[in-house]
Design an enzyme around this catalytic site. Structure first.
Site, PDB file in Angstrom:
ATOM      1  CG  ASP A  58      -2.051   0.963   1.136  1.00 29.83           C
ATOM      2  OD1 ASP A  58      -2.328   1.451   0.018  1.00 29.83           O
ATOM      3  OD2 ASP A  58      -2.678   1.250   2.166  1.00 29.83           O
ATOM      4  NE  ARG A  97      -1.776   6.380   1.077  1.00 30.89           N
ATOM      5  CZ  ARG A  97      -1.937   5.493   2.042  1.00 30.89           C
ATOM      6  NH1 ARG A  97      -1.836   5.865   3.304  1.00 30.89           N
ATOM      7  NH2 ARG A  97      -2.211   4.238   1.754  1.00 30.89           N
ATOM      8  CD  GLU A 111     -12.835  -5.235  -2.633  1.00 27.85           C
ATOM      9  OE1 GLU A 111     -13.695  -5.993  -2.155  1.00 27.85           O
ATOM     10  OE2 GLU A 111     -11.650  -5.568  -2.822  1.00 27.85           O
ATOM     11  CG  ASN A 112      -7.280  -2.448  -6.342  1.00 25.22           C
ATOM     12  OD1 ASN A 112      -6.326  -3.187  -6.106  1.00 25.22           O
ATOM     13  ND2 ASN A 112      -7.636  -1.480  -5.507  1.00 25.22           N
ATOM     14  CD1 TRP A 113     -11.809  -6.118 -10.563  1.00 25.55           C
ATOM     15  CD2 TRP A 113     -10.966  -5.222 -12.426  1.00 25.55           C
ATOM     16  NE1 TRP A 113     -11.021  -7.083 -11.165  1.00 25.55           N
ATOM     17  CE2 TRP A 113     -10.496  -6.559 -12.308  1.00 25.55           C
ATOM     18  CE3 TRP A 113     -10.574  -4.464 -13.527  1.00 25.55           C
ATOM     19  CZ2 TRP A 113      -9.655  -7.138 -13.250  1.00 25.55           C
ATOM     20  CZ3 TRP A 113      -9.722  -5.038 -14.472  1.00 25.55           C
ATOM     21  CH2 TRP A 113      -9.270  -6.355 -14.332  1.00 25.55           C
ATOM     22  NE  ARG A 116      -6.897   1.661  -6.620  1.00 26.05           N
ATOM     23  CZ  ARG A 116      -5.644   1.596  -6.171  1.00 26.05           C
ATOM     24  NH1 ARG A 116      -4.639   1.724  -7.020  1.00 26.05           N
ATOM     25  NH2 ARG A 116      -5.398   1.408  -4.884  1.00 26.05           N
ATOM     26  NE  ARG A 159      -8.462   0.455   4.826  1.00 23.58           N
ATOM     27  CZ  ARG A 159      -8.049   1.709   4.968  1.00 23.58           C
ATOM     28  NH1 ARG A 159      -7.941   2.228   6.181  1.00 23.58           N
ATOM     29  NH2 ARG A 159      -7.734   2.437   3.914  1.00 23.58           N
ATOM     30  CB  ILE A 160      -7.545  -7.442   6.914  1.00 22.27           C
ATOM     31  CG1 ILE A 160      -7.131  -7.540   8.384  1.00 22.27           C
ATOM     32  CG2 ILE A 160      -7.112  -8.690   6.170  1.00 22.27           C
ATOM     33  CD1 ILE A 160      -5.635  -7.513   8.625  1.00 22.27           C
TER      34      ILE A 160
END
Length: 245
Positions: free
Chosen positions: A21, A25, A68-70, A72, A195-196
């Site tokens: 991650d 940033r 979930e990255n789909w 973006r 978080r996981i």
């Protein structure tokens, strides 16, 4: 501190999983486009993969792209897929030199055809490597994985291939994407988030969780060694008391 020299090689985690991650940033801090953070992140992947293999880690799983990255921006997703393909082409030599076997987990069929083709080709070329298994979690979500496992088990129960009374933890393990991998011993997340994020929820039941403020593009070999060193300082009781260990 040189953490590598402090590591007990007889007590290495058998399976390390990393949530990589902080690429975006990192780029923002450098006043760069997000793509530059992802590109720098791929260089970190190479360094950490090589360091893990050199140290003697048997299994390393990297959270490369979640379900979930789909969601973006489309252009960023396209860029990430192109970066995946180009990285695989570049890293095949690294995999062979370090005897690393490449594997994947997730809904791989959702990836672009060229990405699927390159993955299959690299996995074929490295399938006999024994030093370390590198697993890329791609289009992966743990809830989806568990849901799919439940569906498959239910079908087998319906078709009298499994008796519902015989279902146990091993039954579920054998229907997960990670059926050929041991449970995670150490889960690392970079960038300060704690978080996981839907990653290996079943497999990290007894994993040691390690969170670091370091952004993934800046995560070094020594940062990895520090995580392993601190992992070895923890007491893993698995429900027992200290006196029973």
């Amino acid at each position: 501190m040189d953490y590598k020299s402090q590591i007990n090689l007889d007590k290495l985690p058998e399976h390390i999983a990393i949530i990589m991650d902080g690429n975006g940033r990192w780029a923002k801090k450098q006043s760069l486009m997000r793509v530059k953070g992802h590109e720098k992140g791929t260089k970190t992947v190479r360094e950490i993969v090589e360091a893990s293999a050199d140290l003697g880690i048997k299994n390393l799983t990297l959270y490369a792209f979640s379900t979930e990255n789909w969601n973006r921006p489309k252009l960023e997703v396209q860029m990430l897929m192109r970066l995946l393909v180009s990285s695989l082409k570049k890293e095949i030599e690294t995999f062979q030199e370090n005897e690393i076997k490449l594997s994947t987990i997730g809904c791989i069929e959702n990836l672009p055809k060229n990405a699927q083709k390159e993955l299959k080709e690299v996995m074929r070329k490295t399938e006999n490597n024994k030093r370390m298994t590198l697993t890329l979690a791609l289009s992966y979500g743990s809830r989806e994985e568990i849901t799919q496992a439940v569906k498959n088990i239910s079908k087998k129960v319906k078709n009298d291939l499994i008796d519902s009374d015989d279902i146990d933890e091993s039954t579920i393990n054998n229907h997960l994407y990670t059926q050929d991998l041991p449970d995670v011993d150490l889960m690392i997340r970079t960038s300060g988030e704690q978080r996981i994020s839907n990653f290996l929820l079943w497999q990290i039941a007894y994993a040691e969780l390690y969170f670091t403020e370091v952004l993934w593009p800046d995560f070094s070999k020594n940062d990895l060694f520090e995580a392993i060193y601190k992992y070895q300082k923890r007491e893993r009781r698995f429900g027992k008391t200290s006196e029973q260990l």
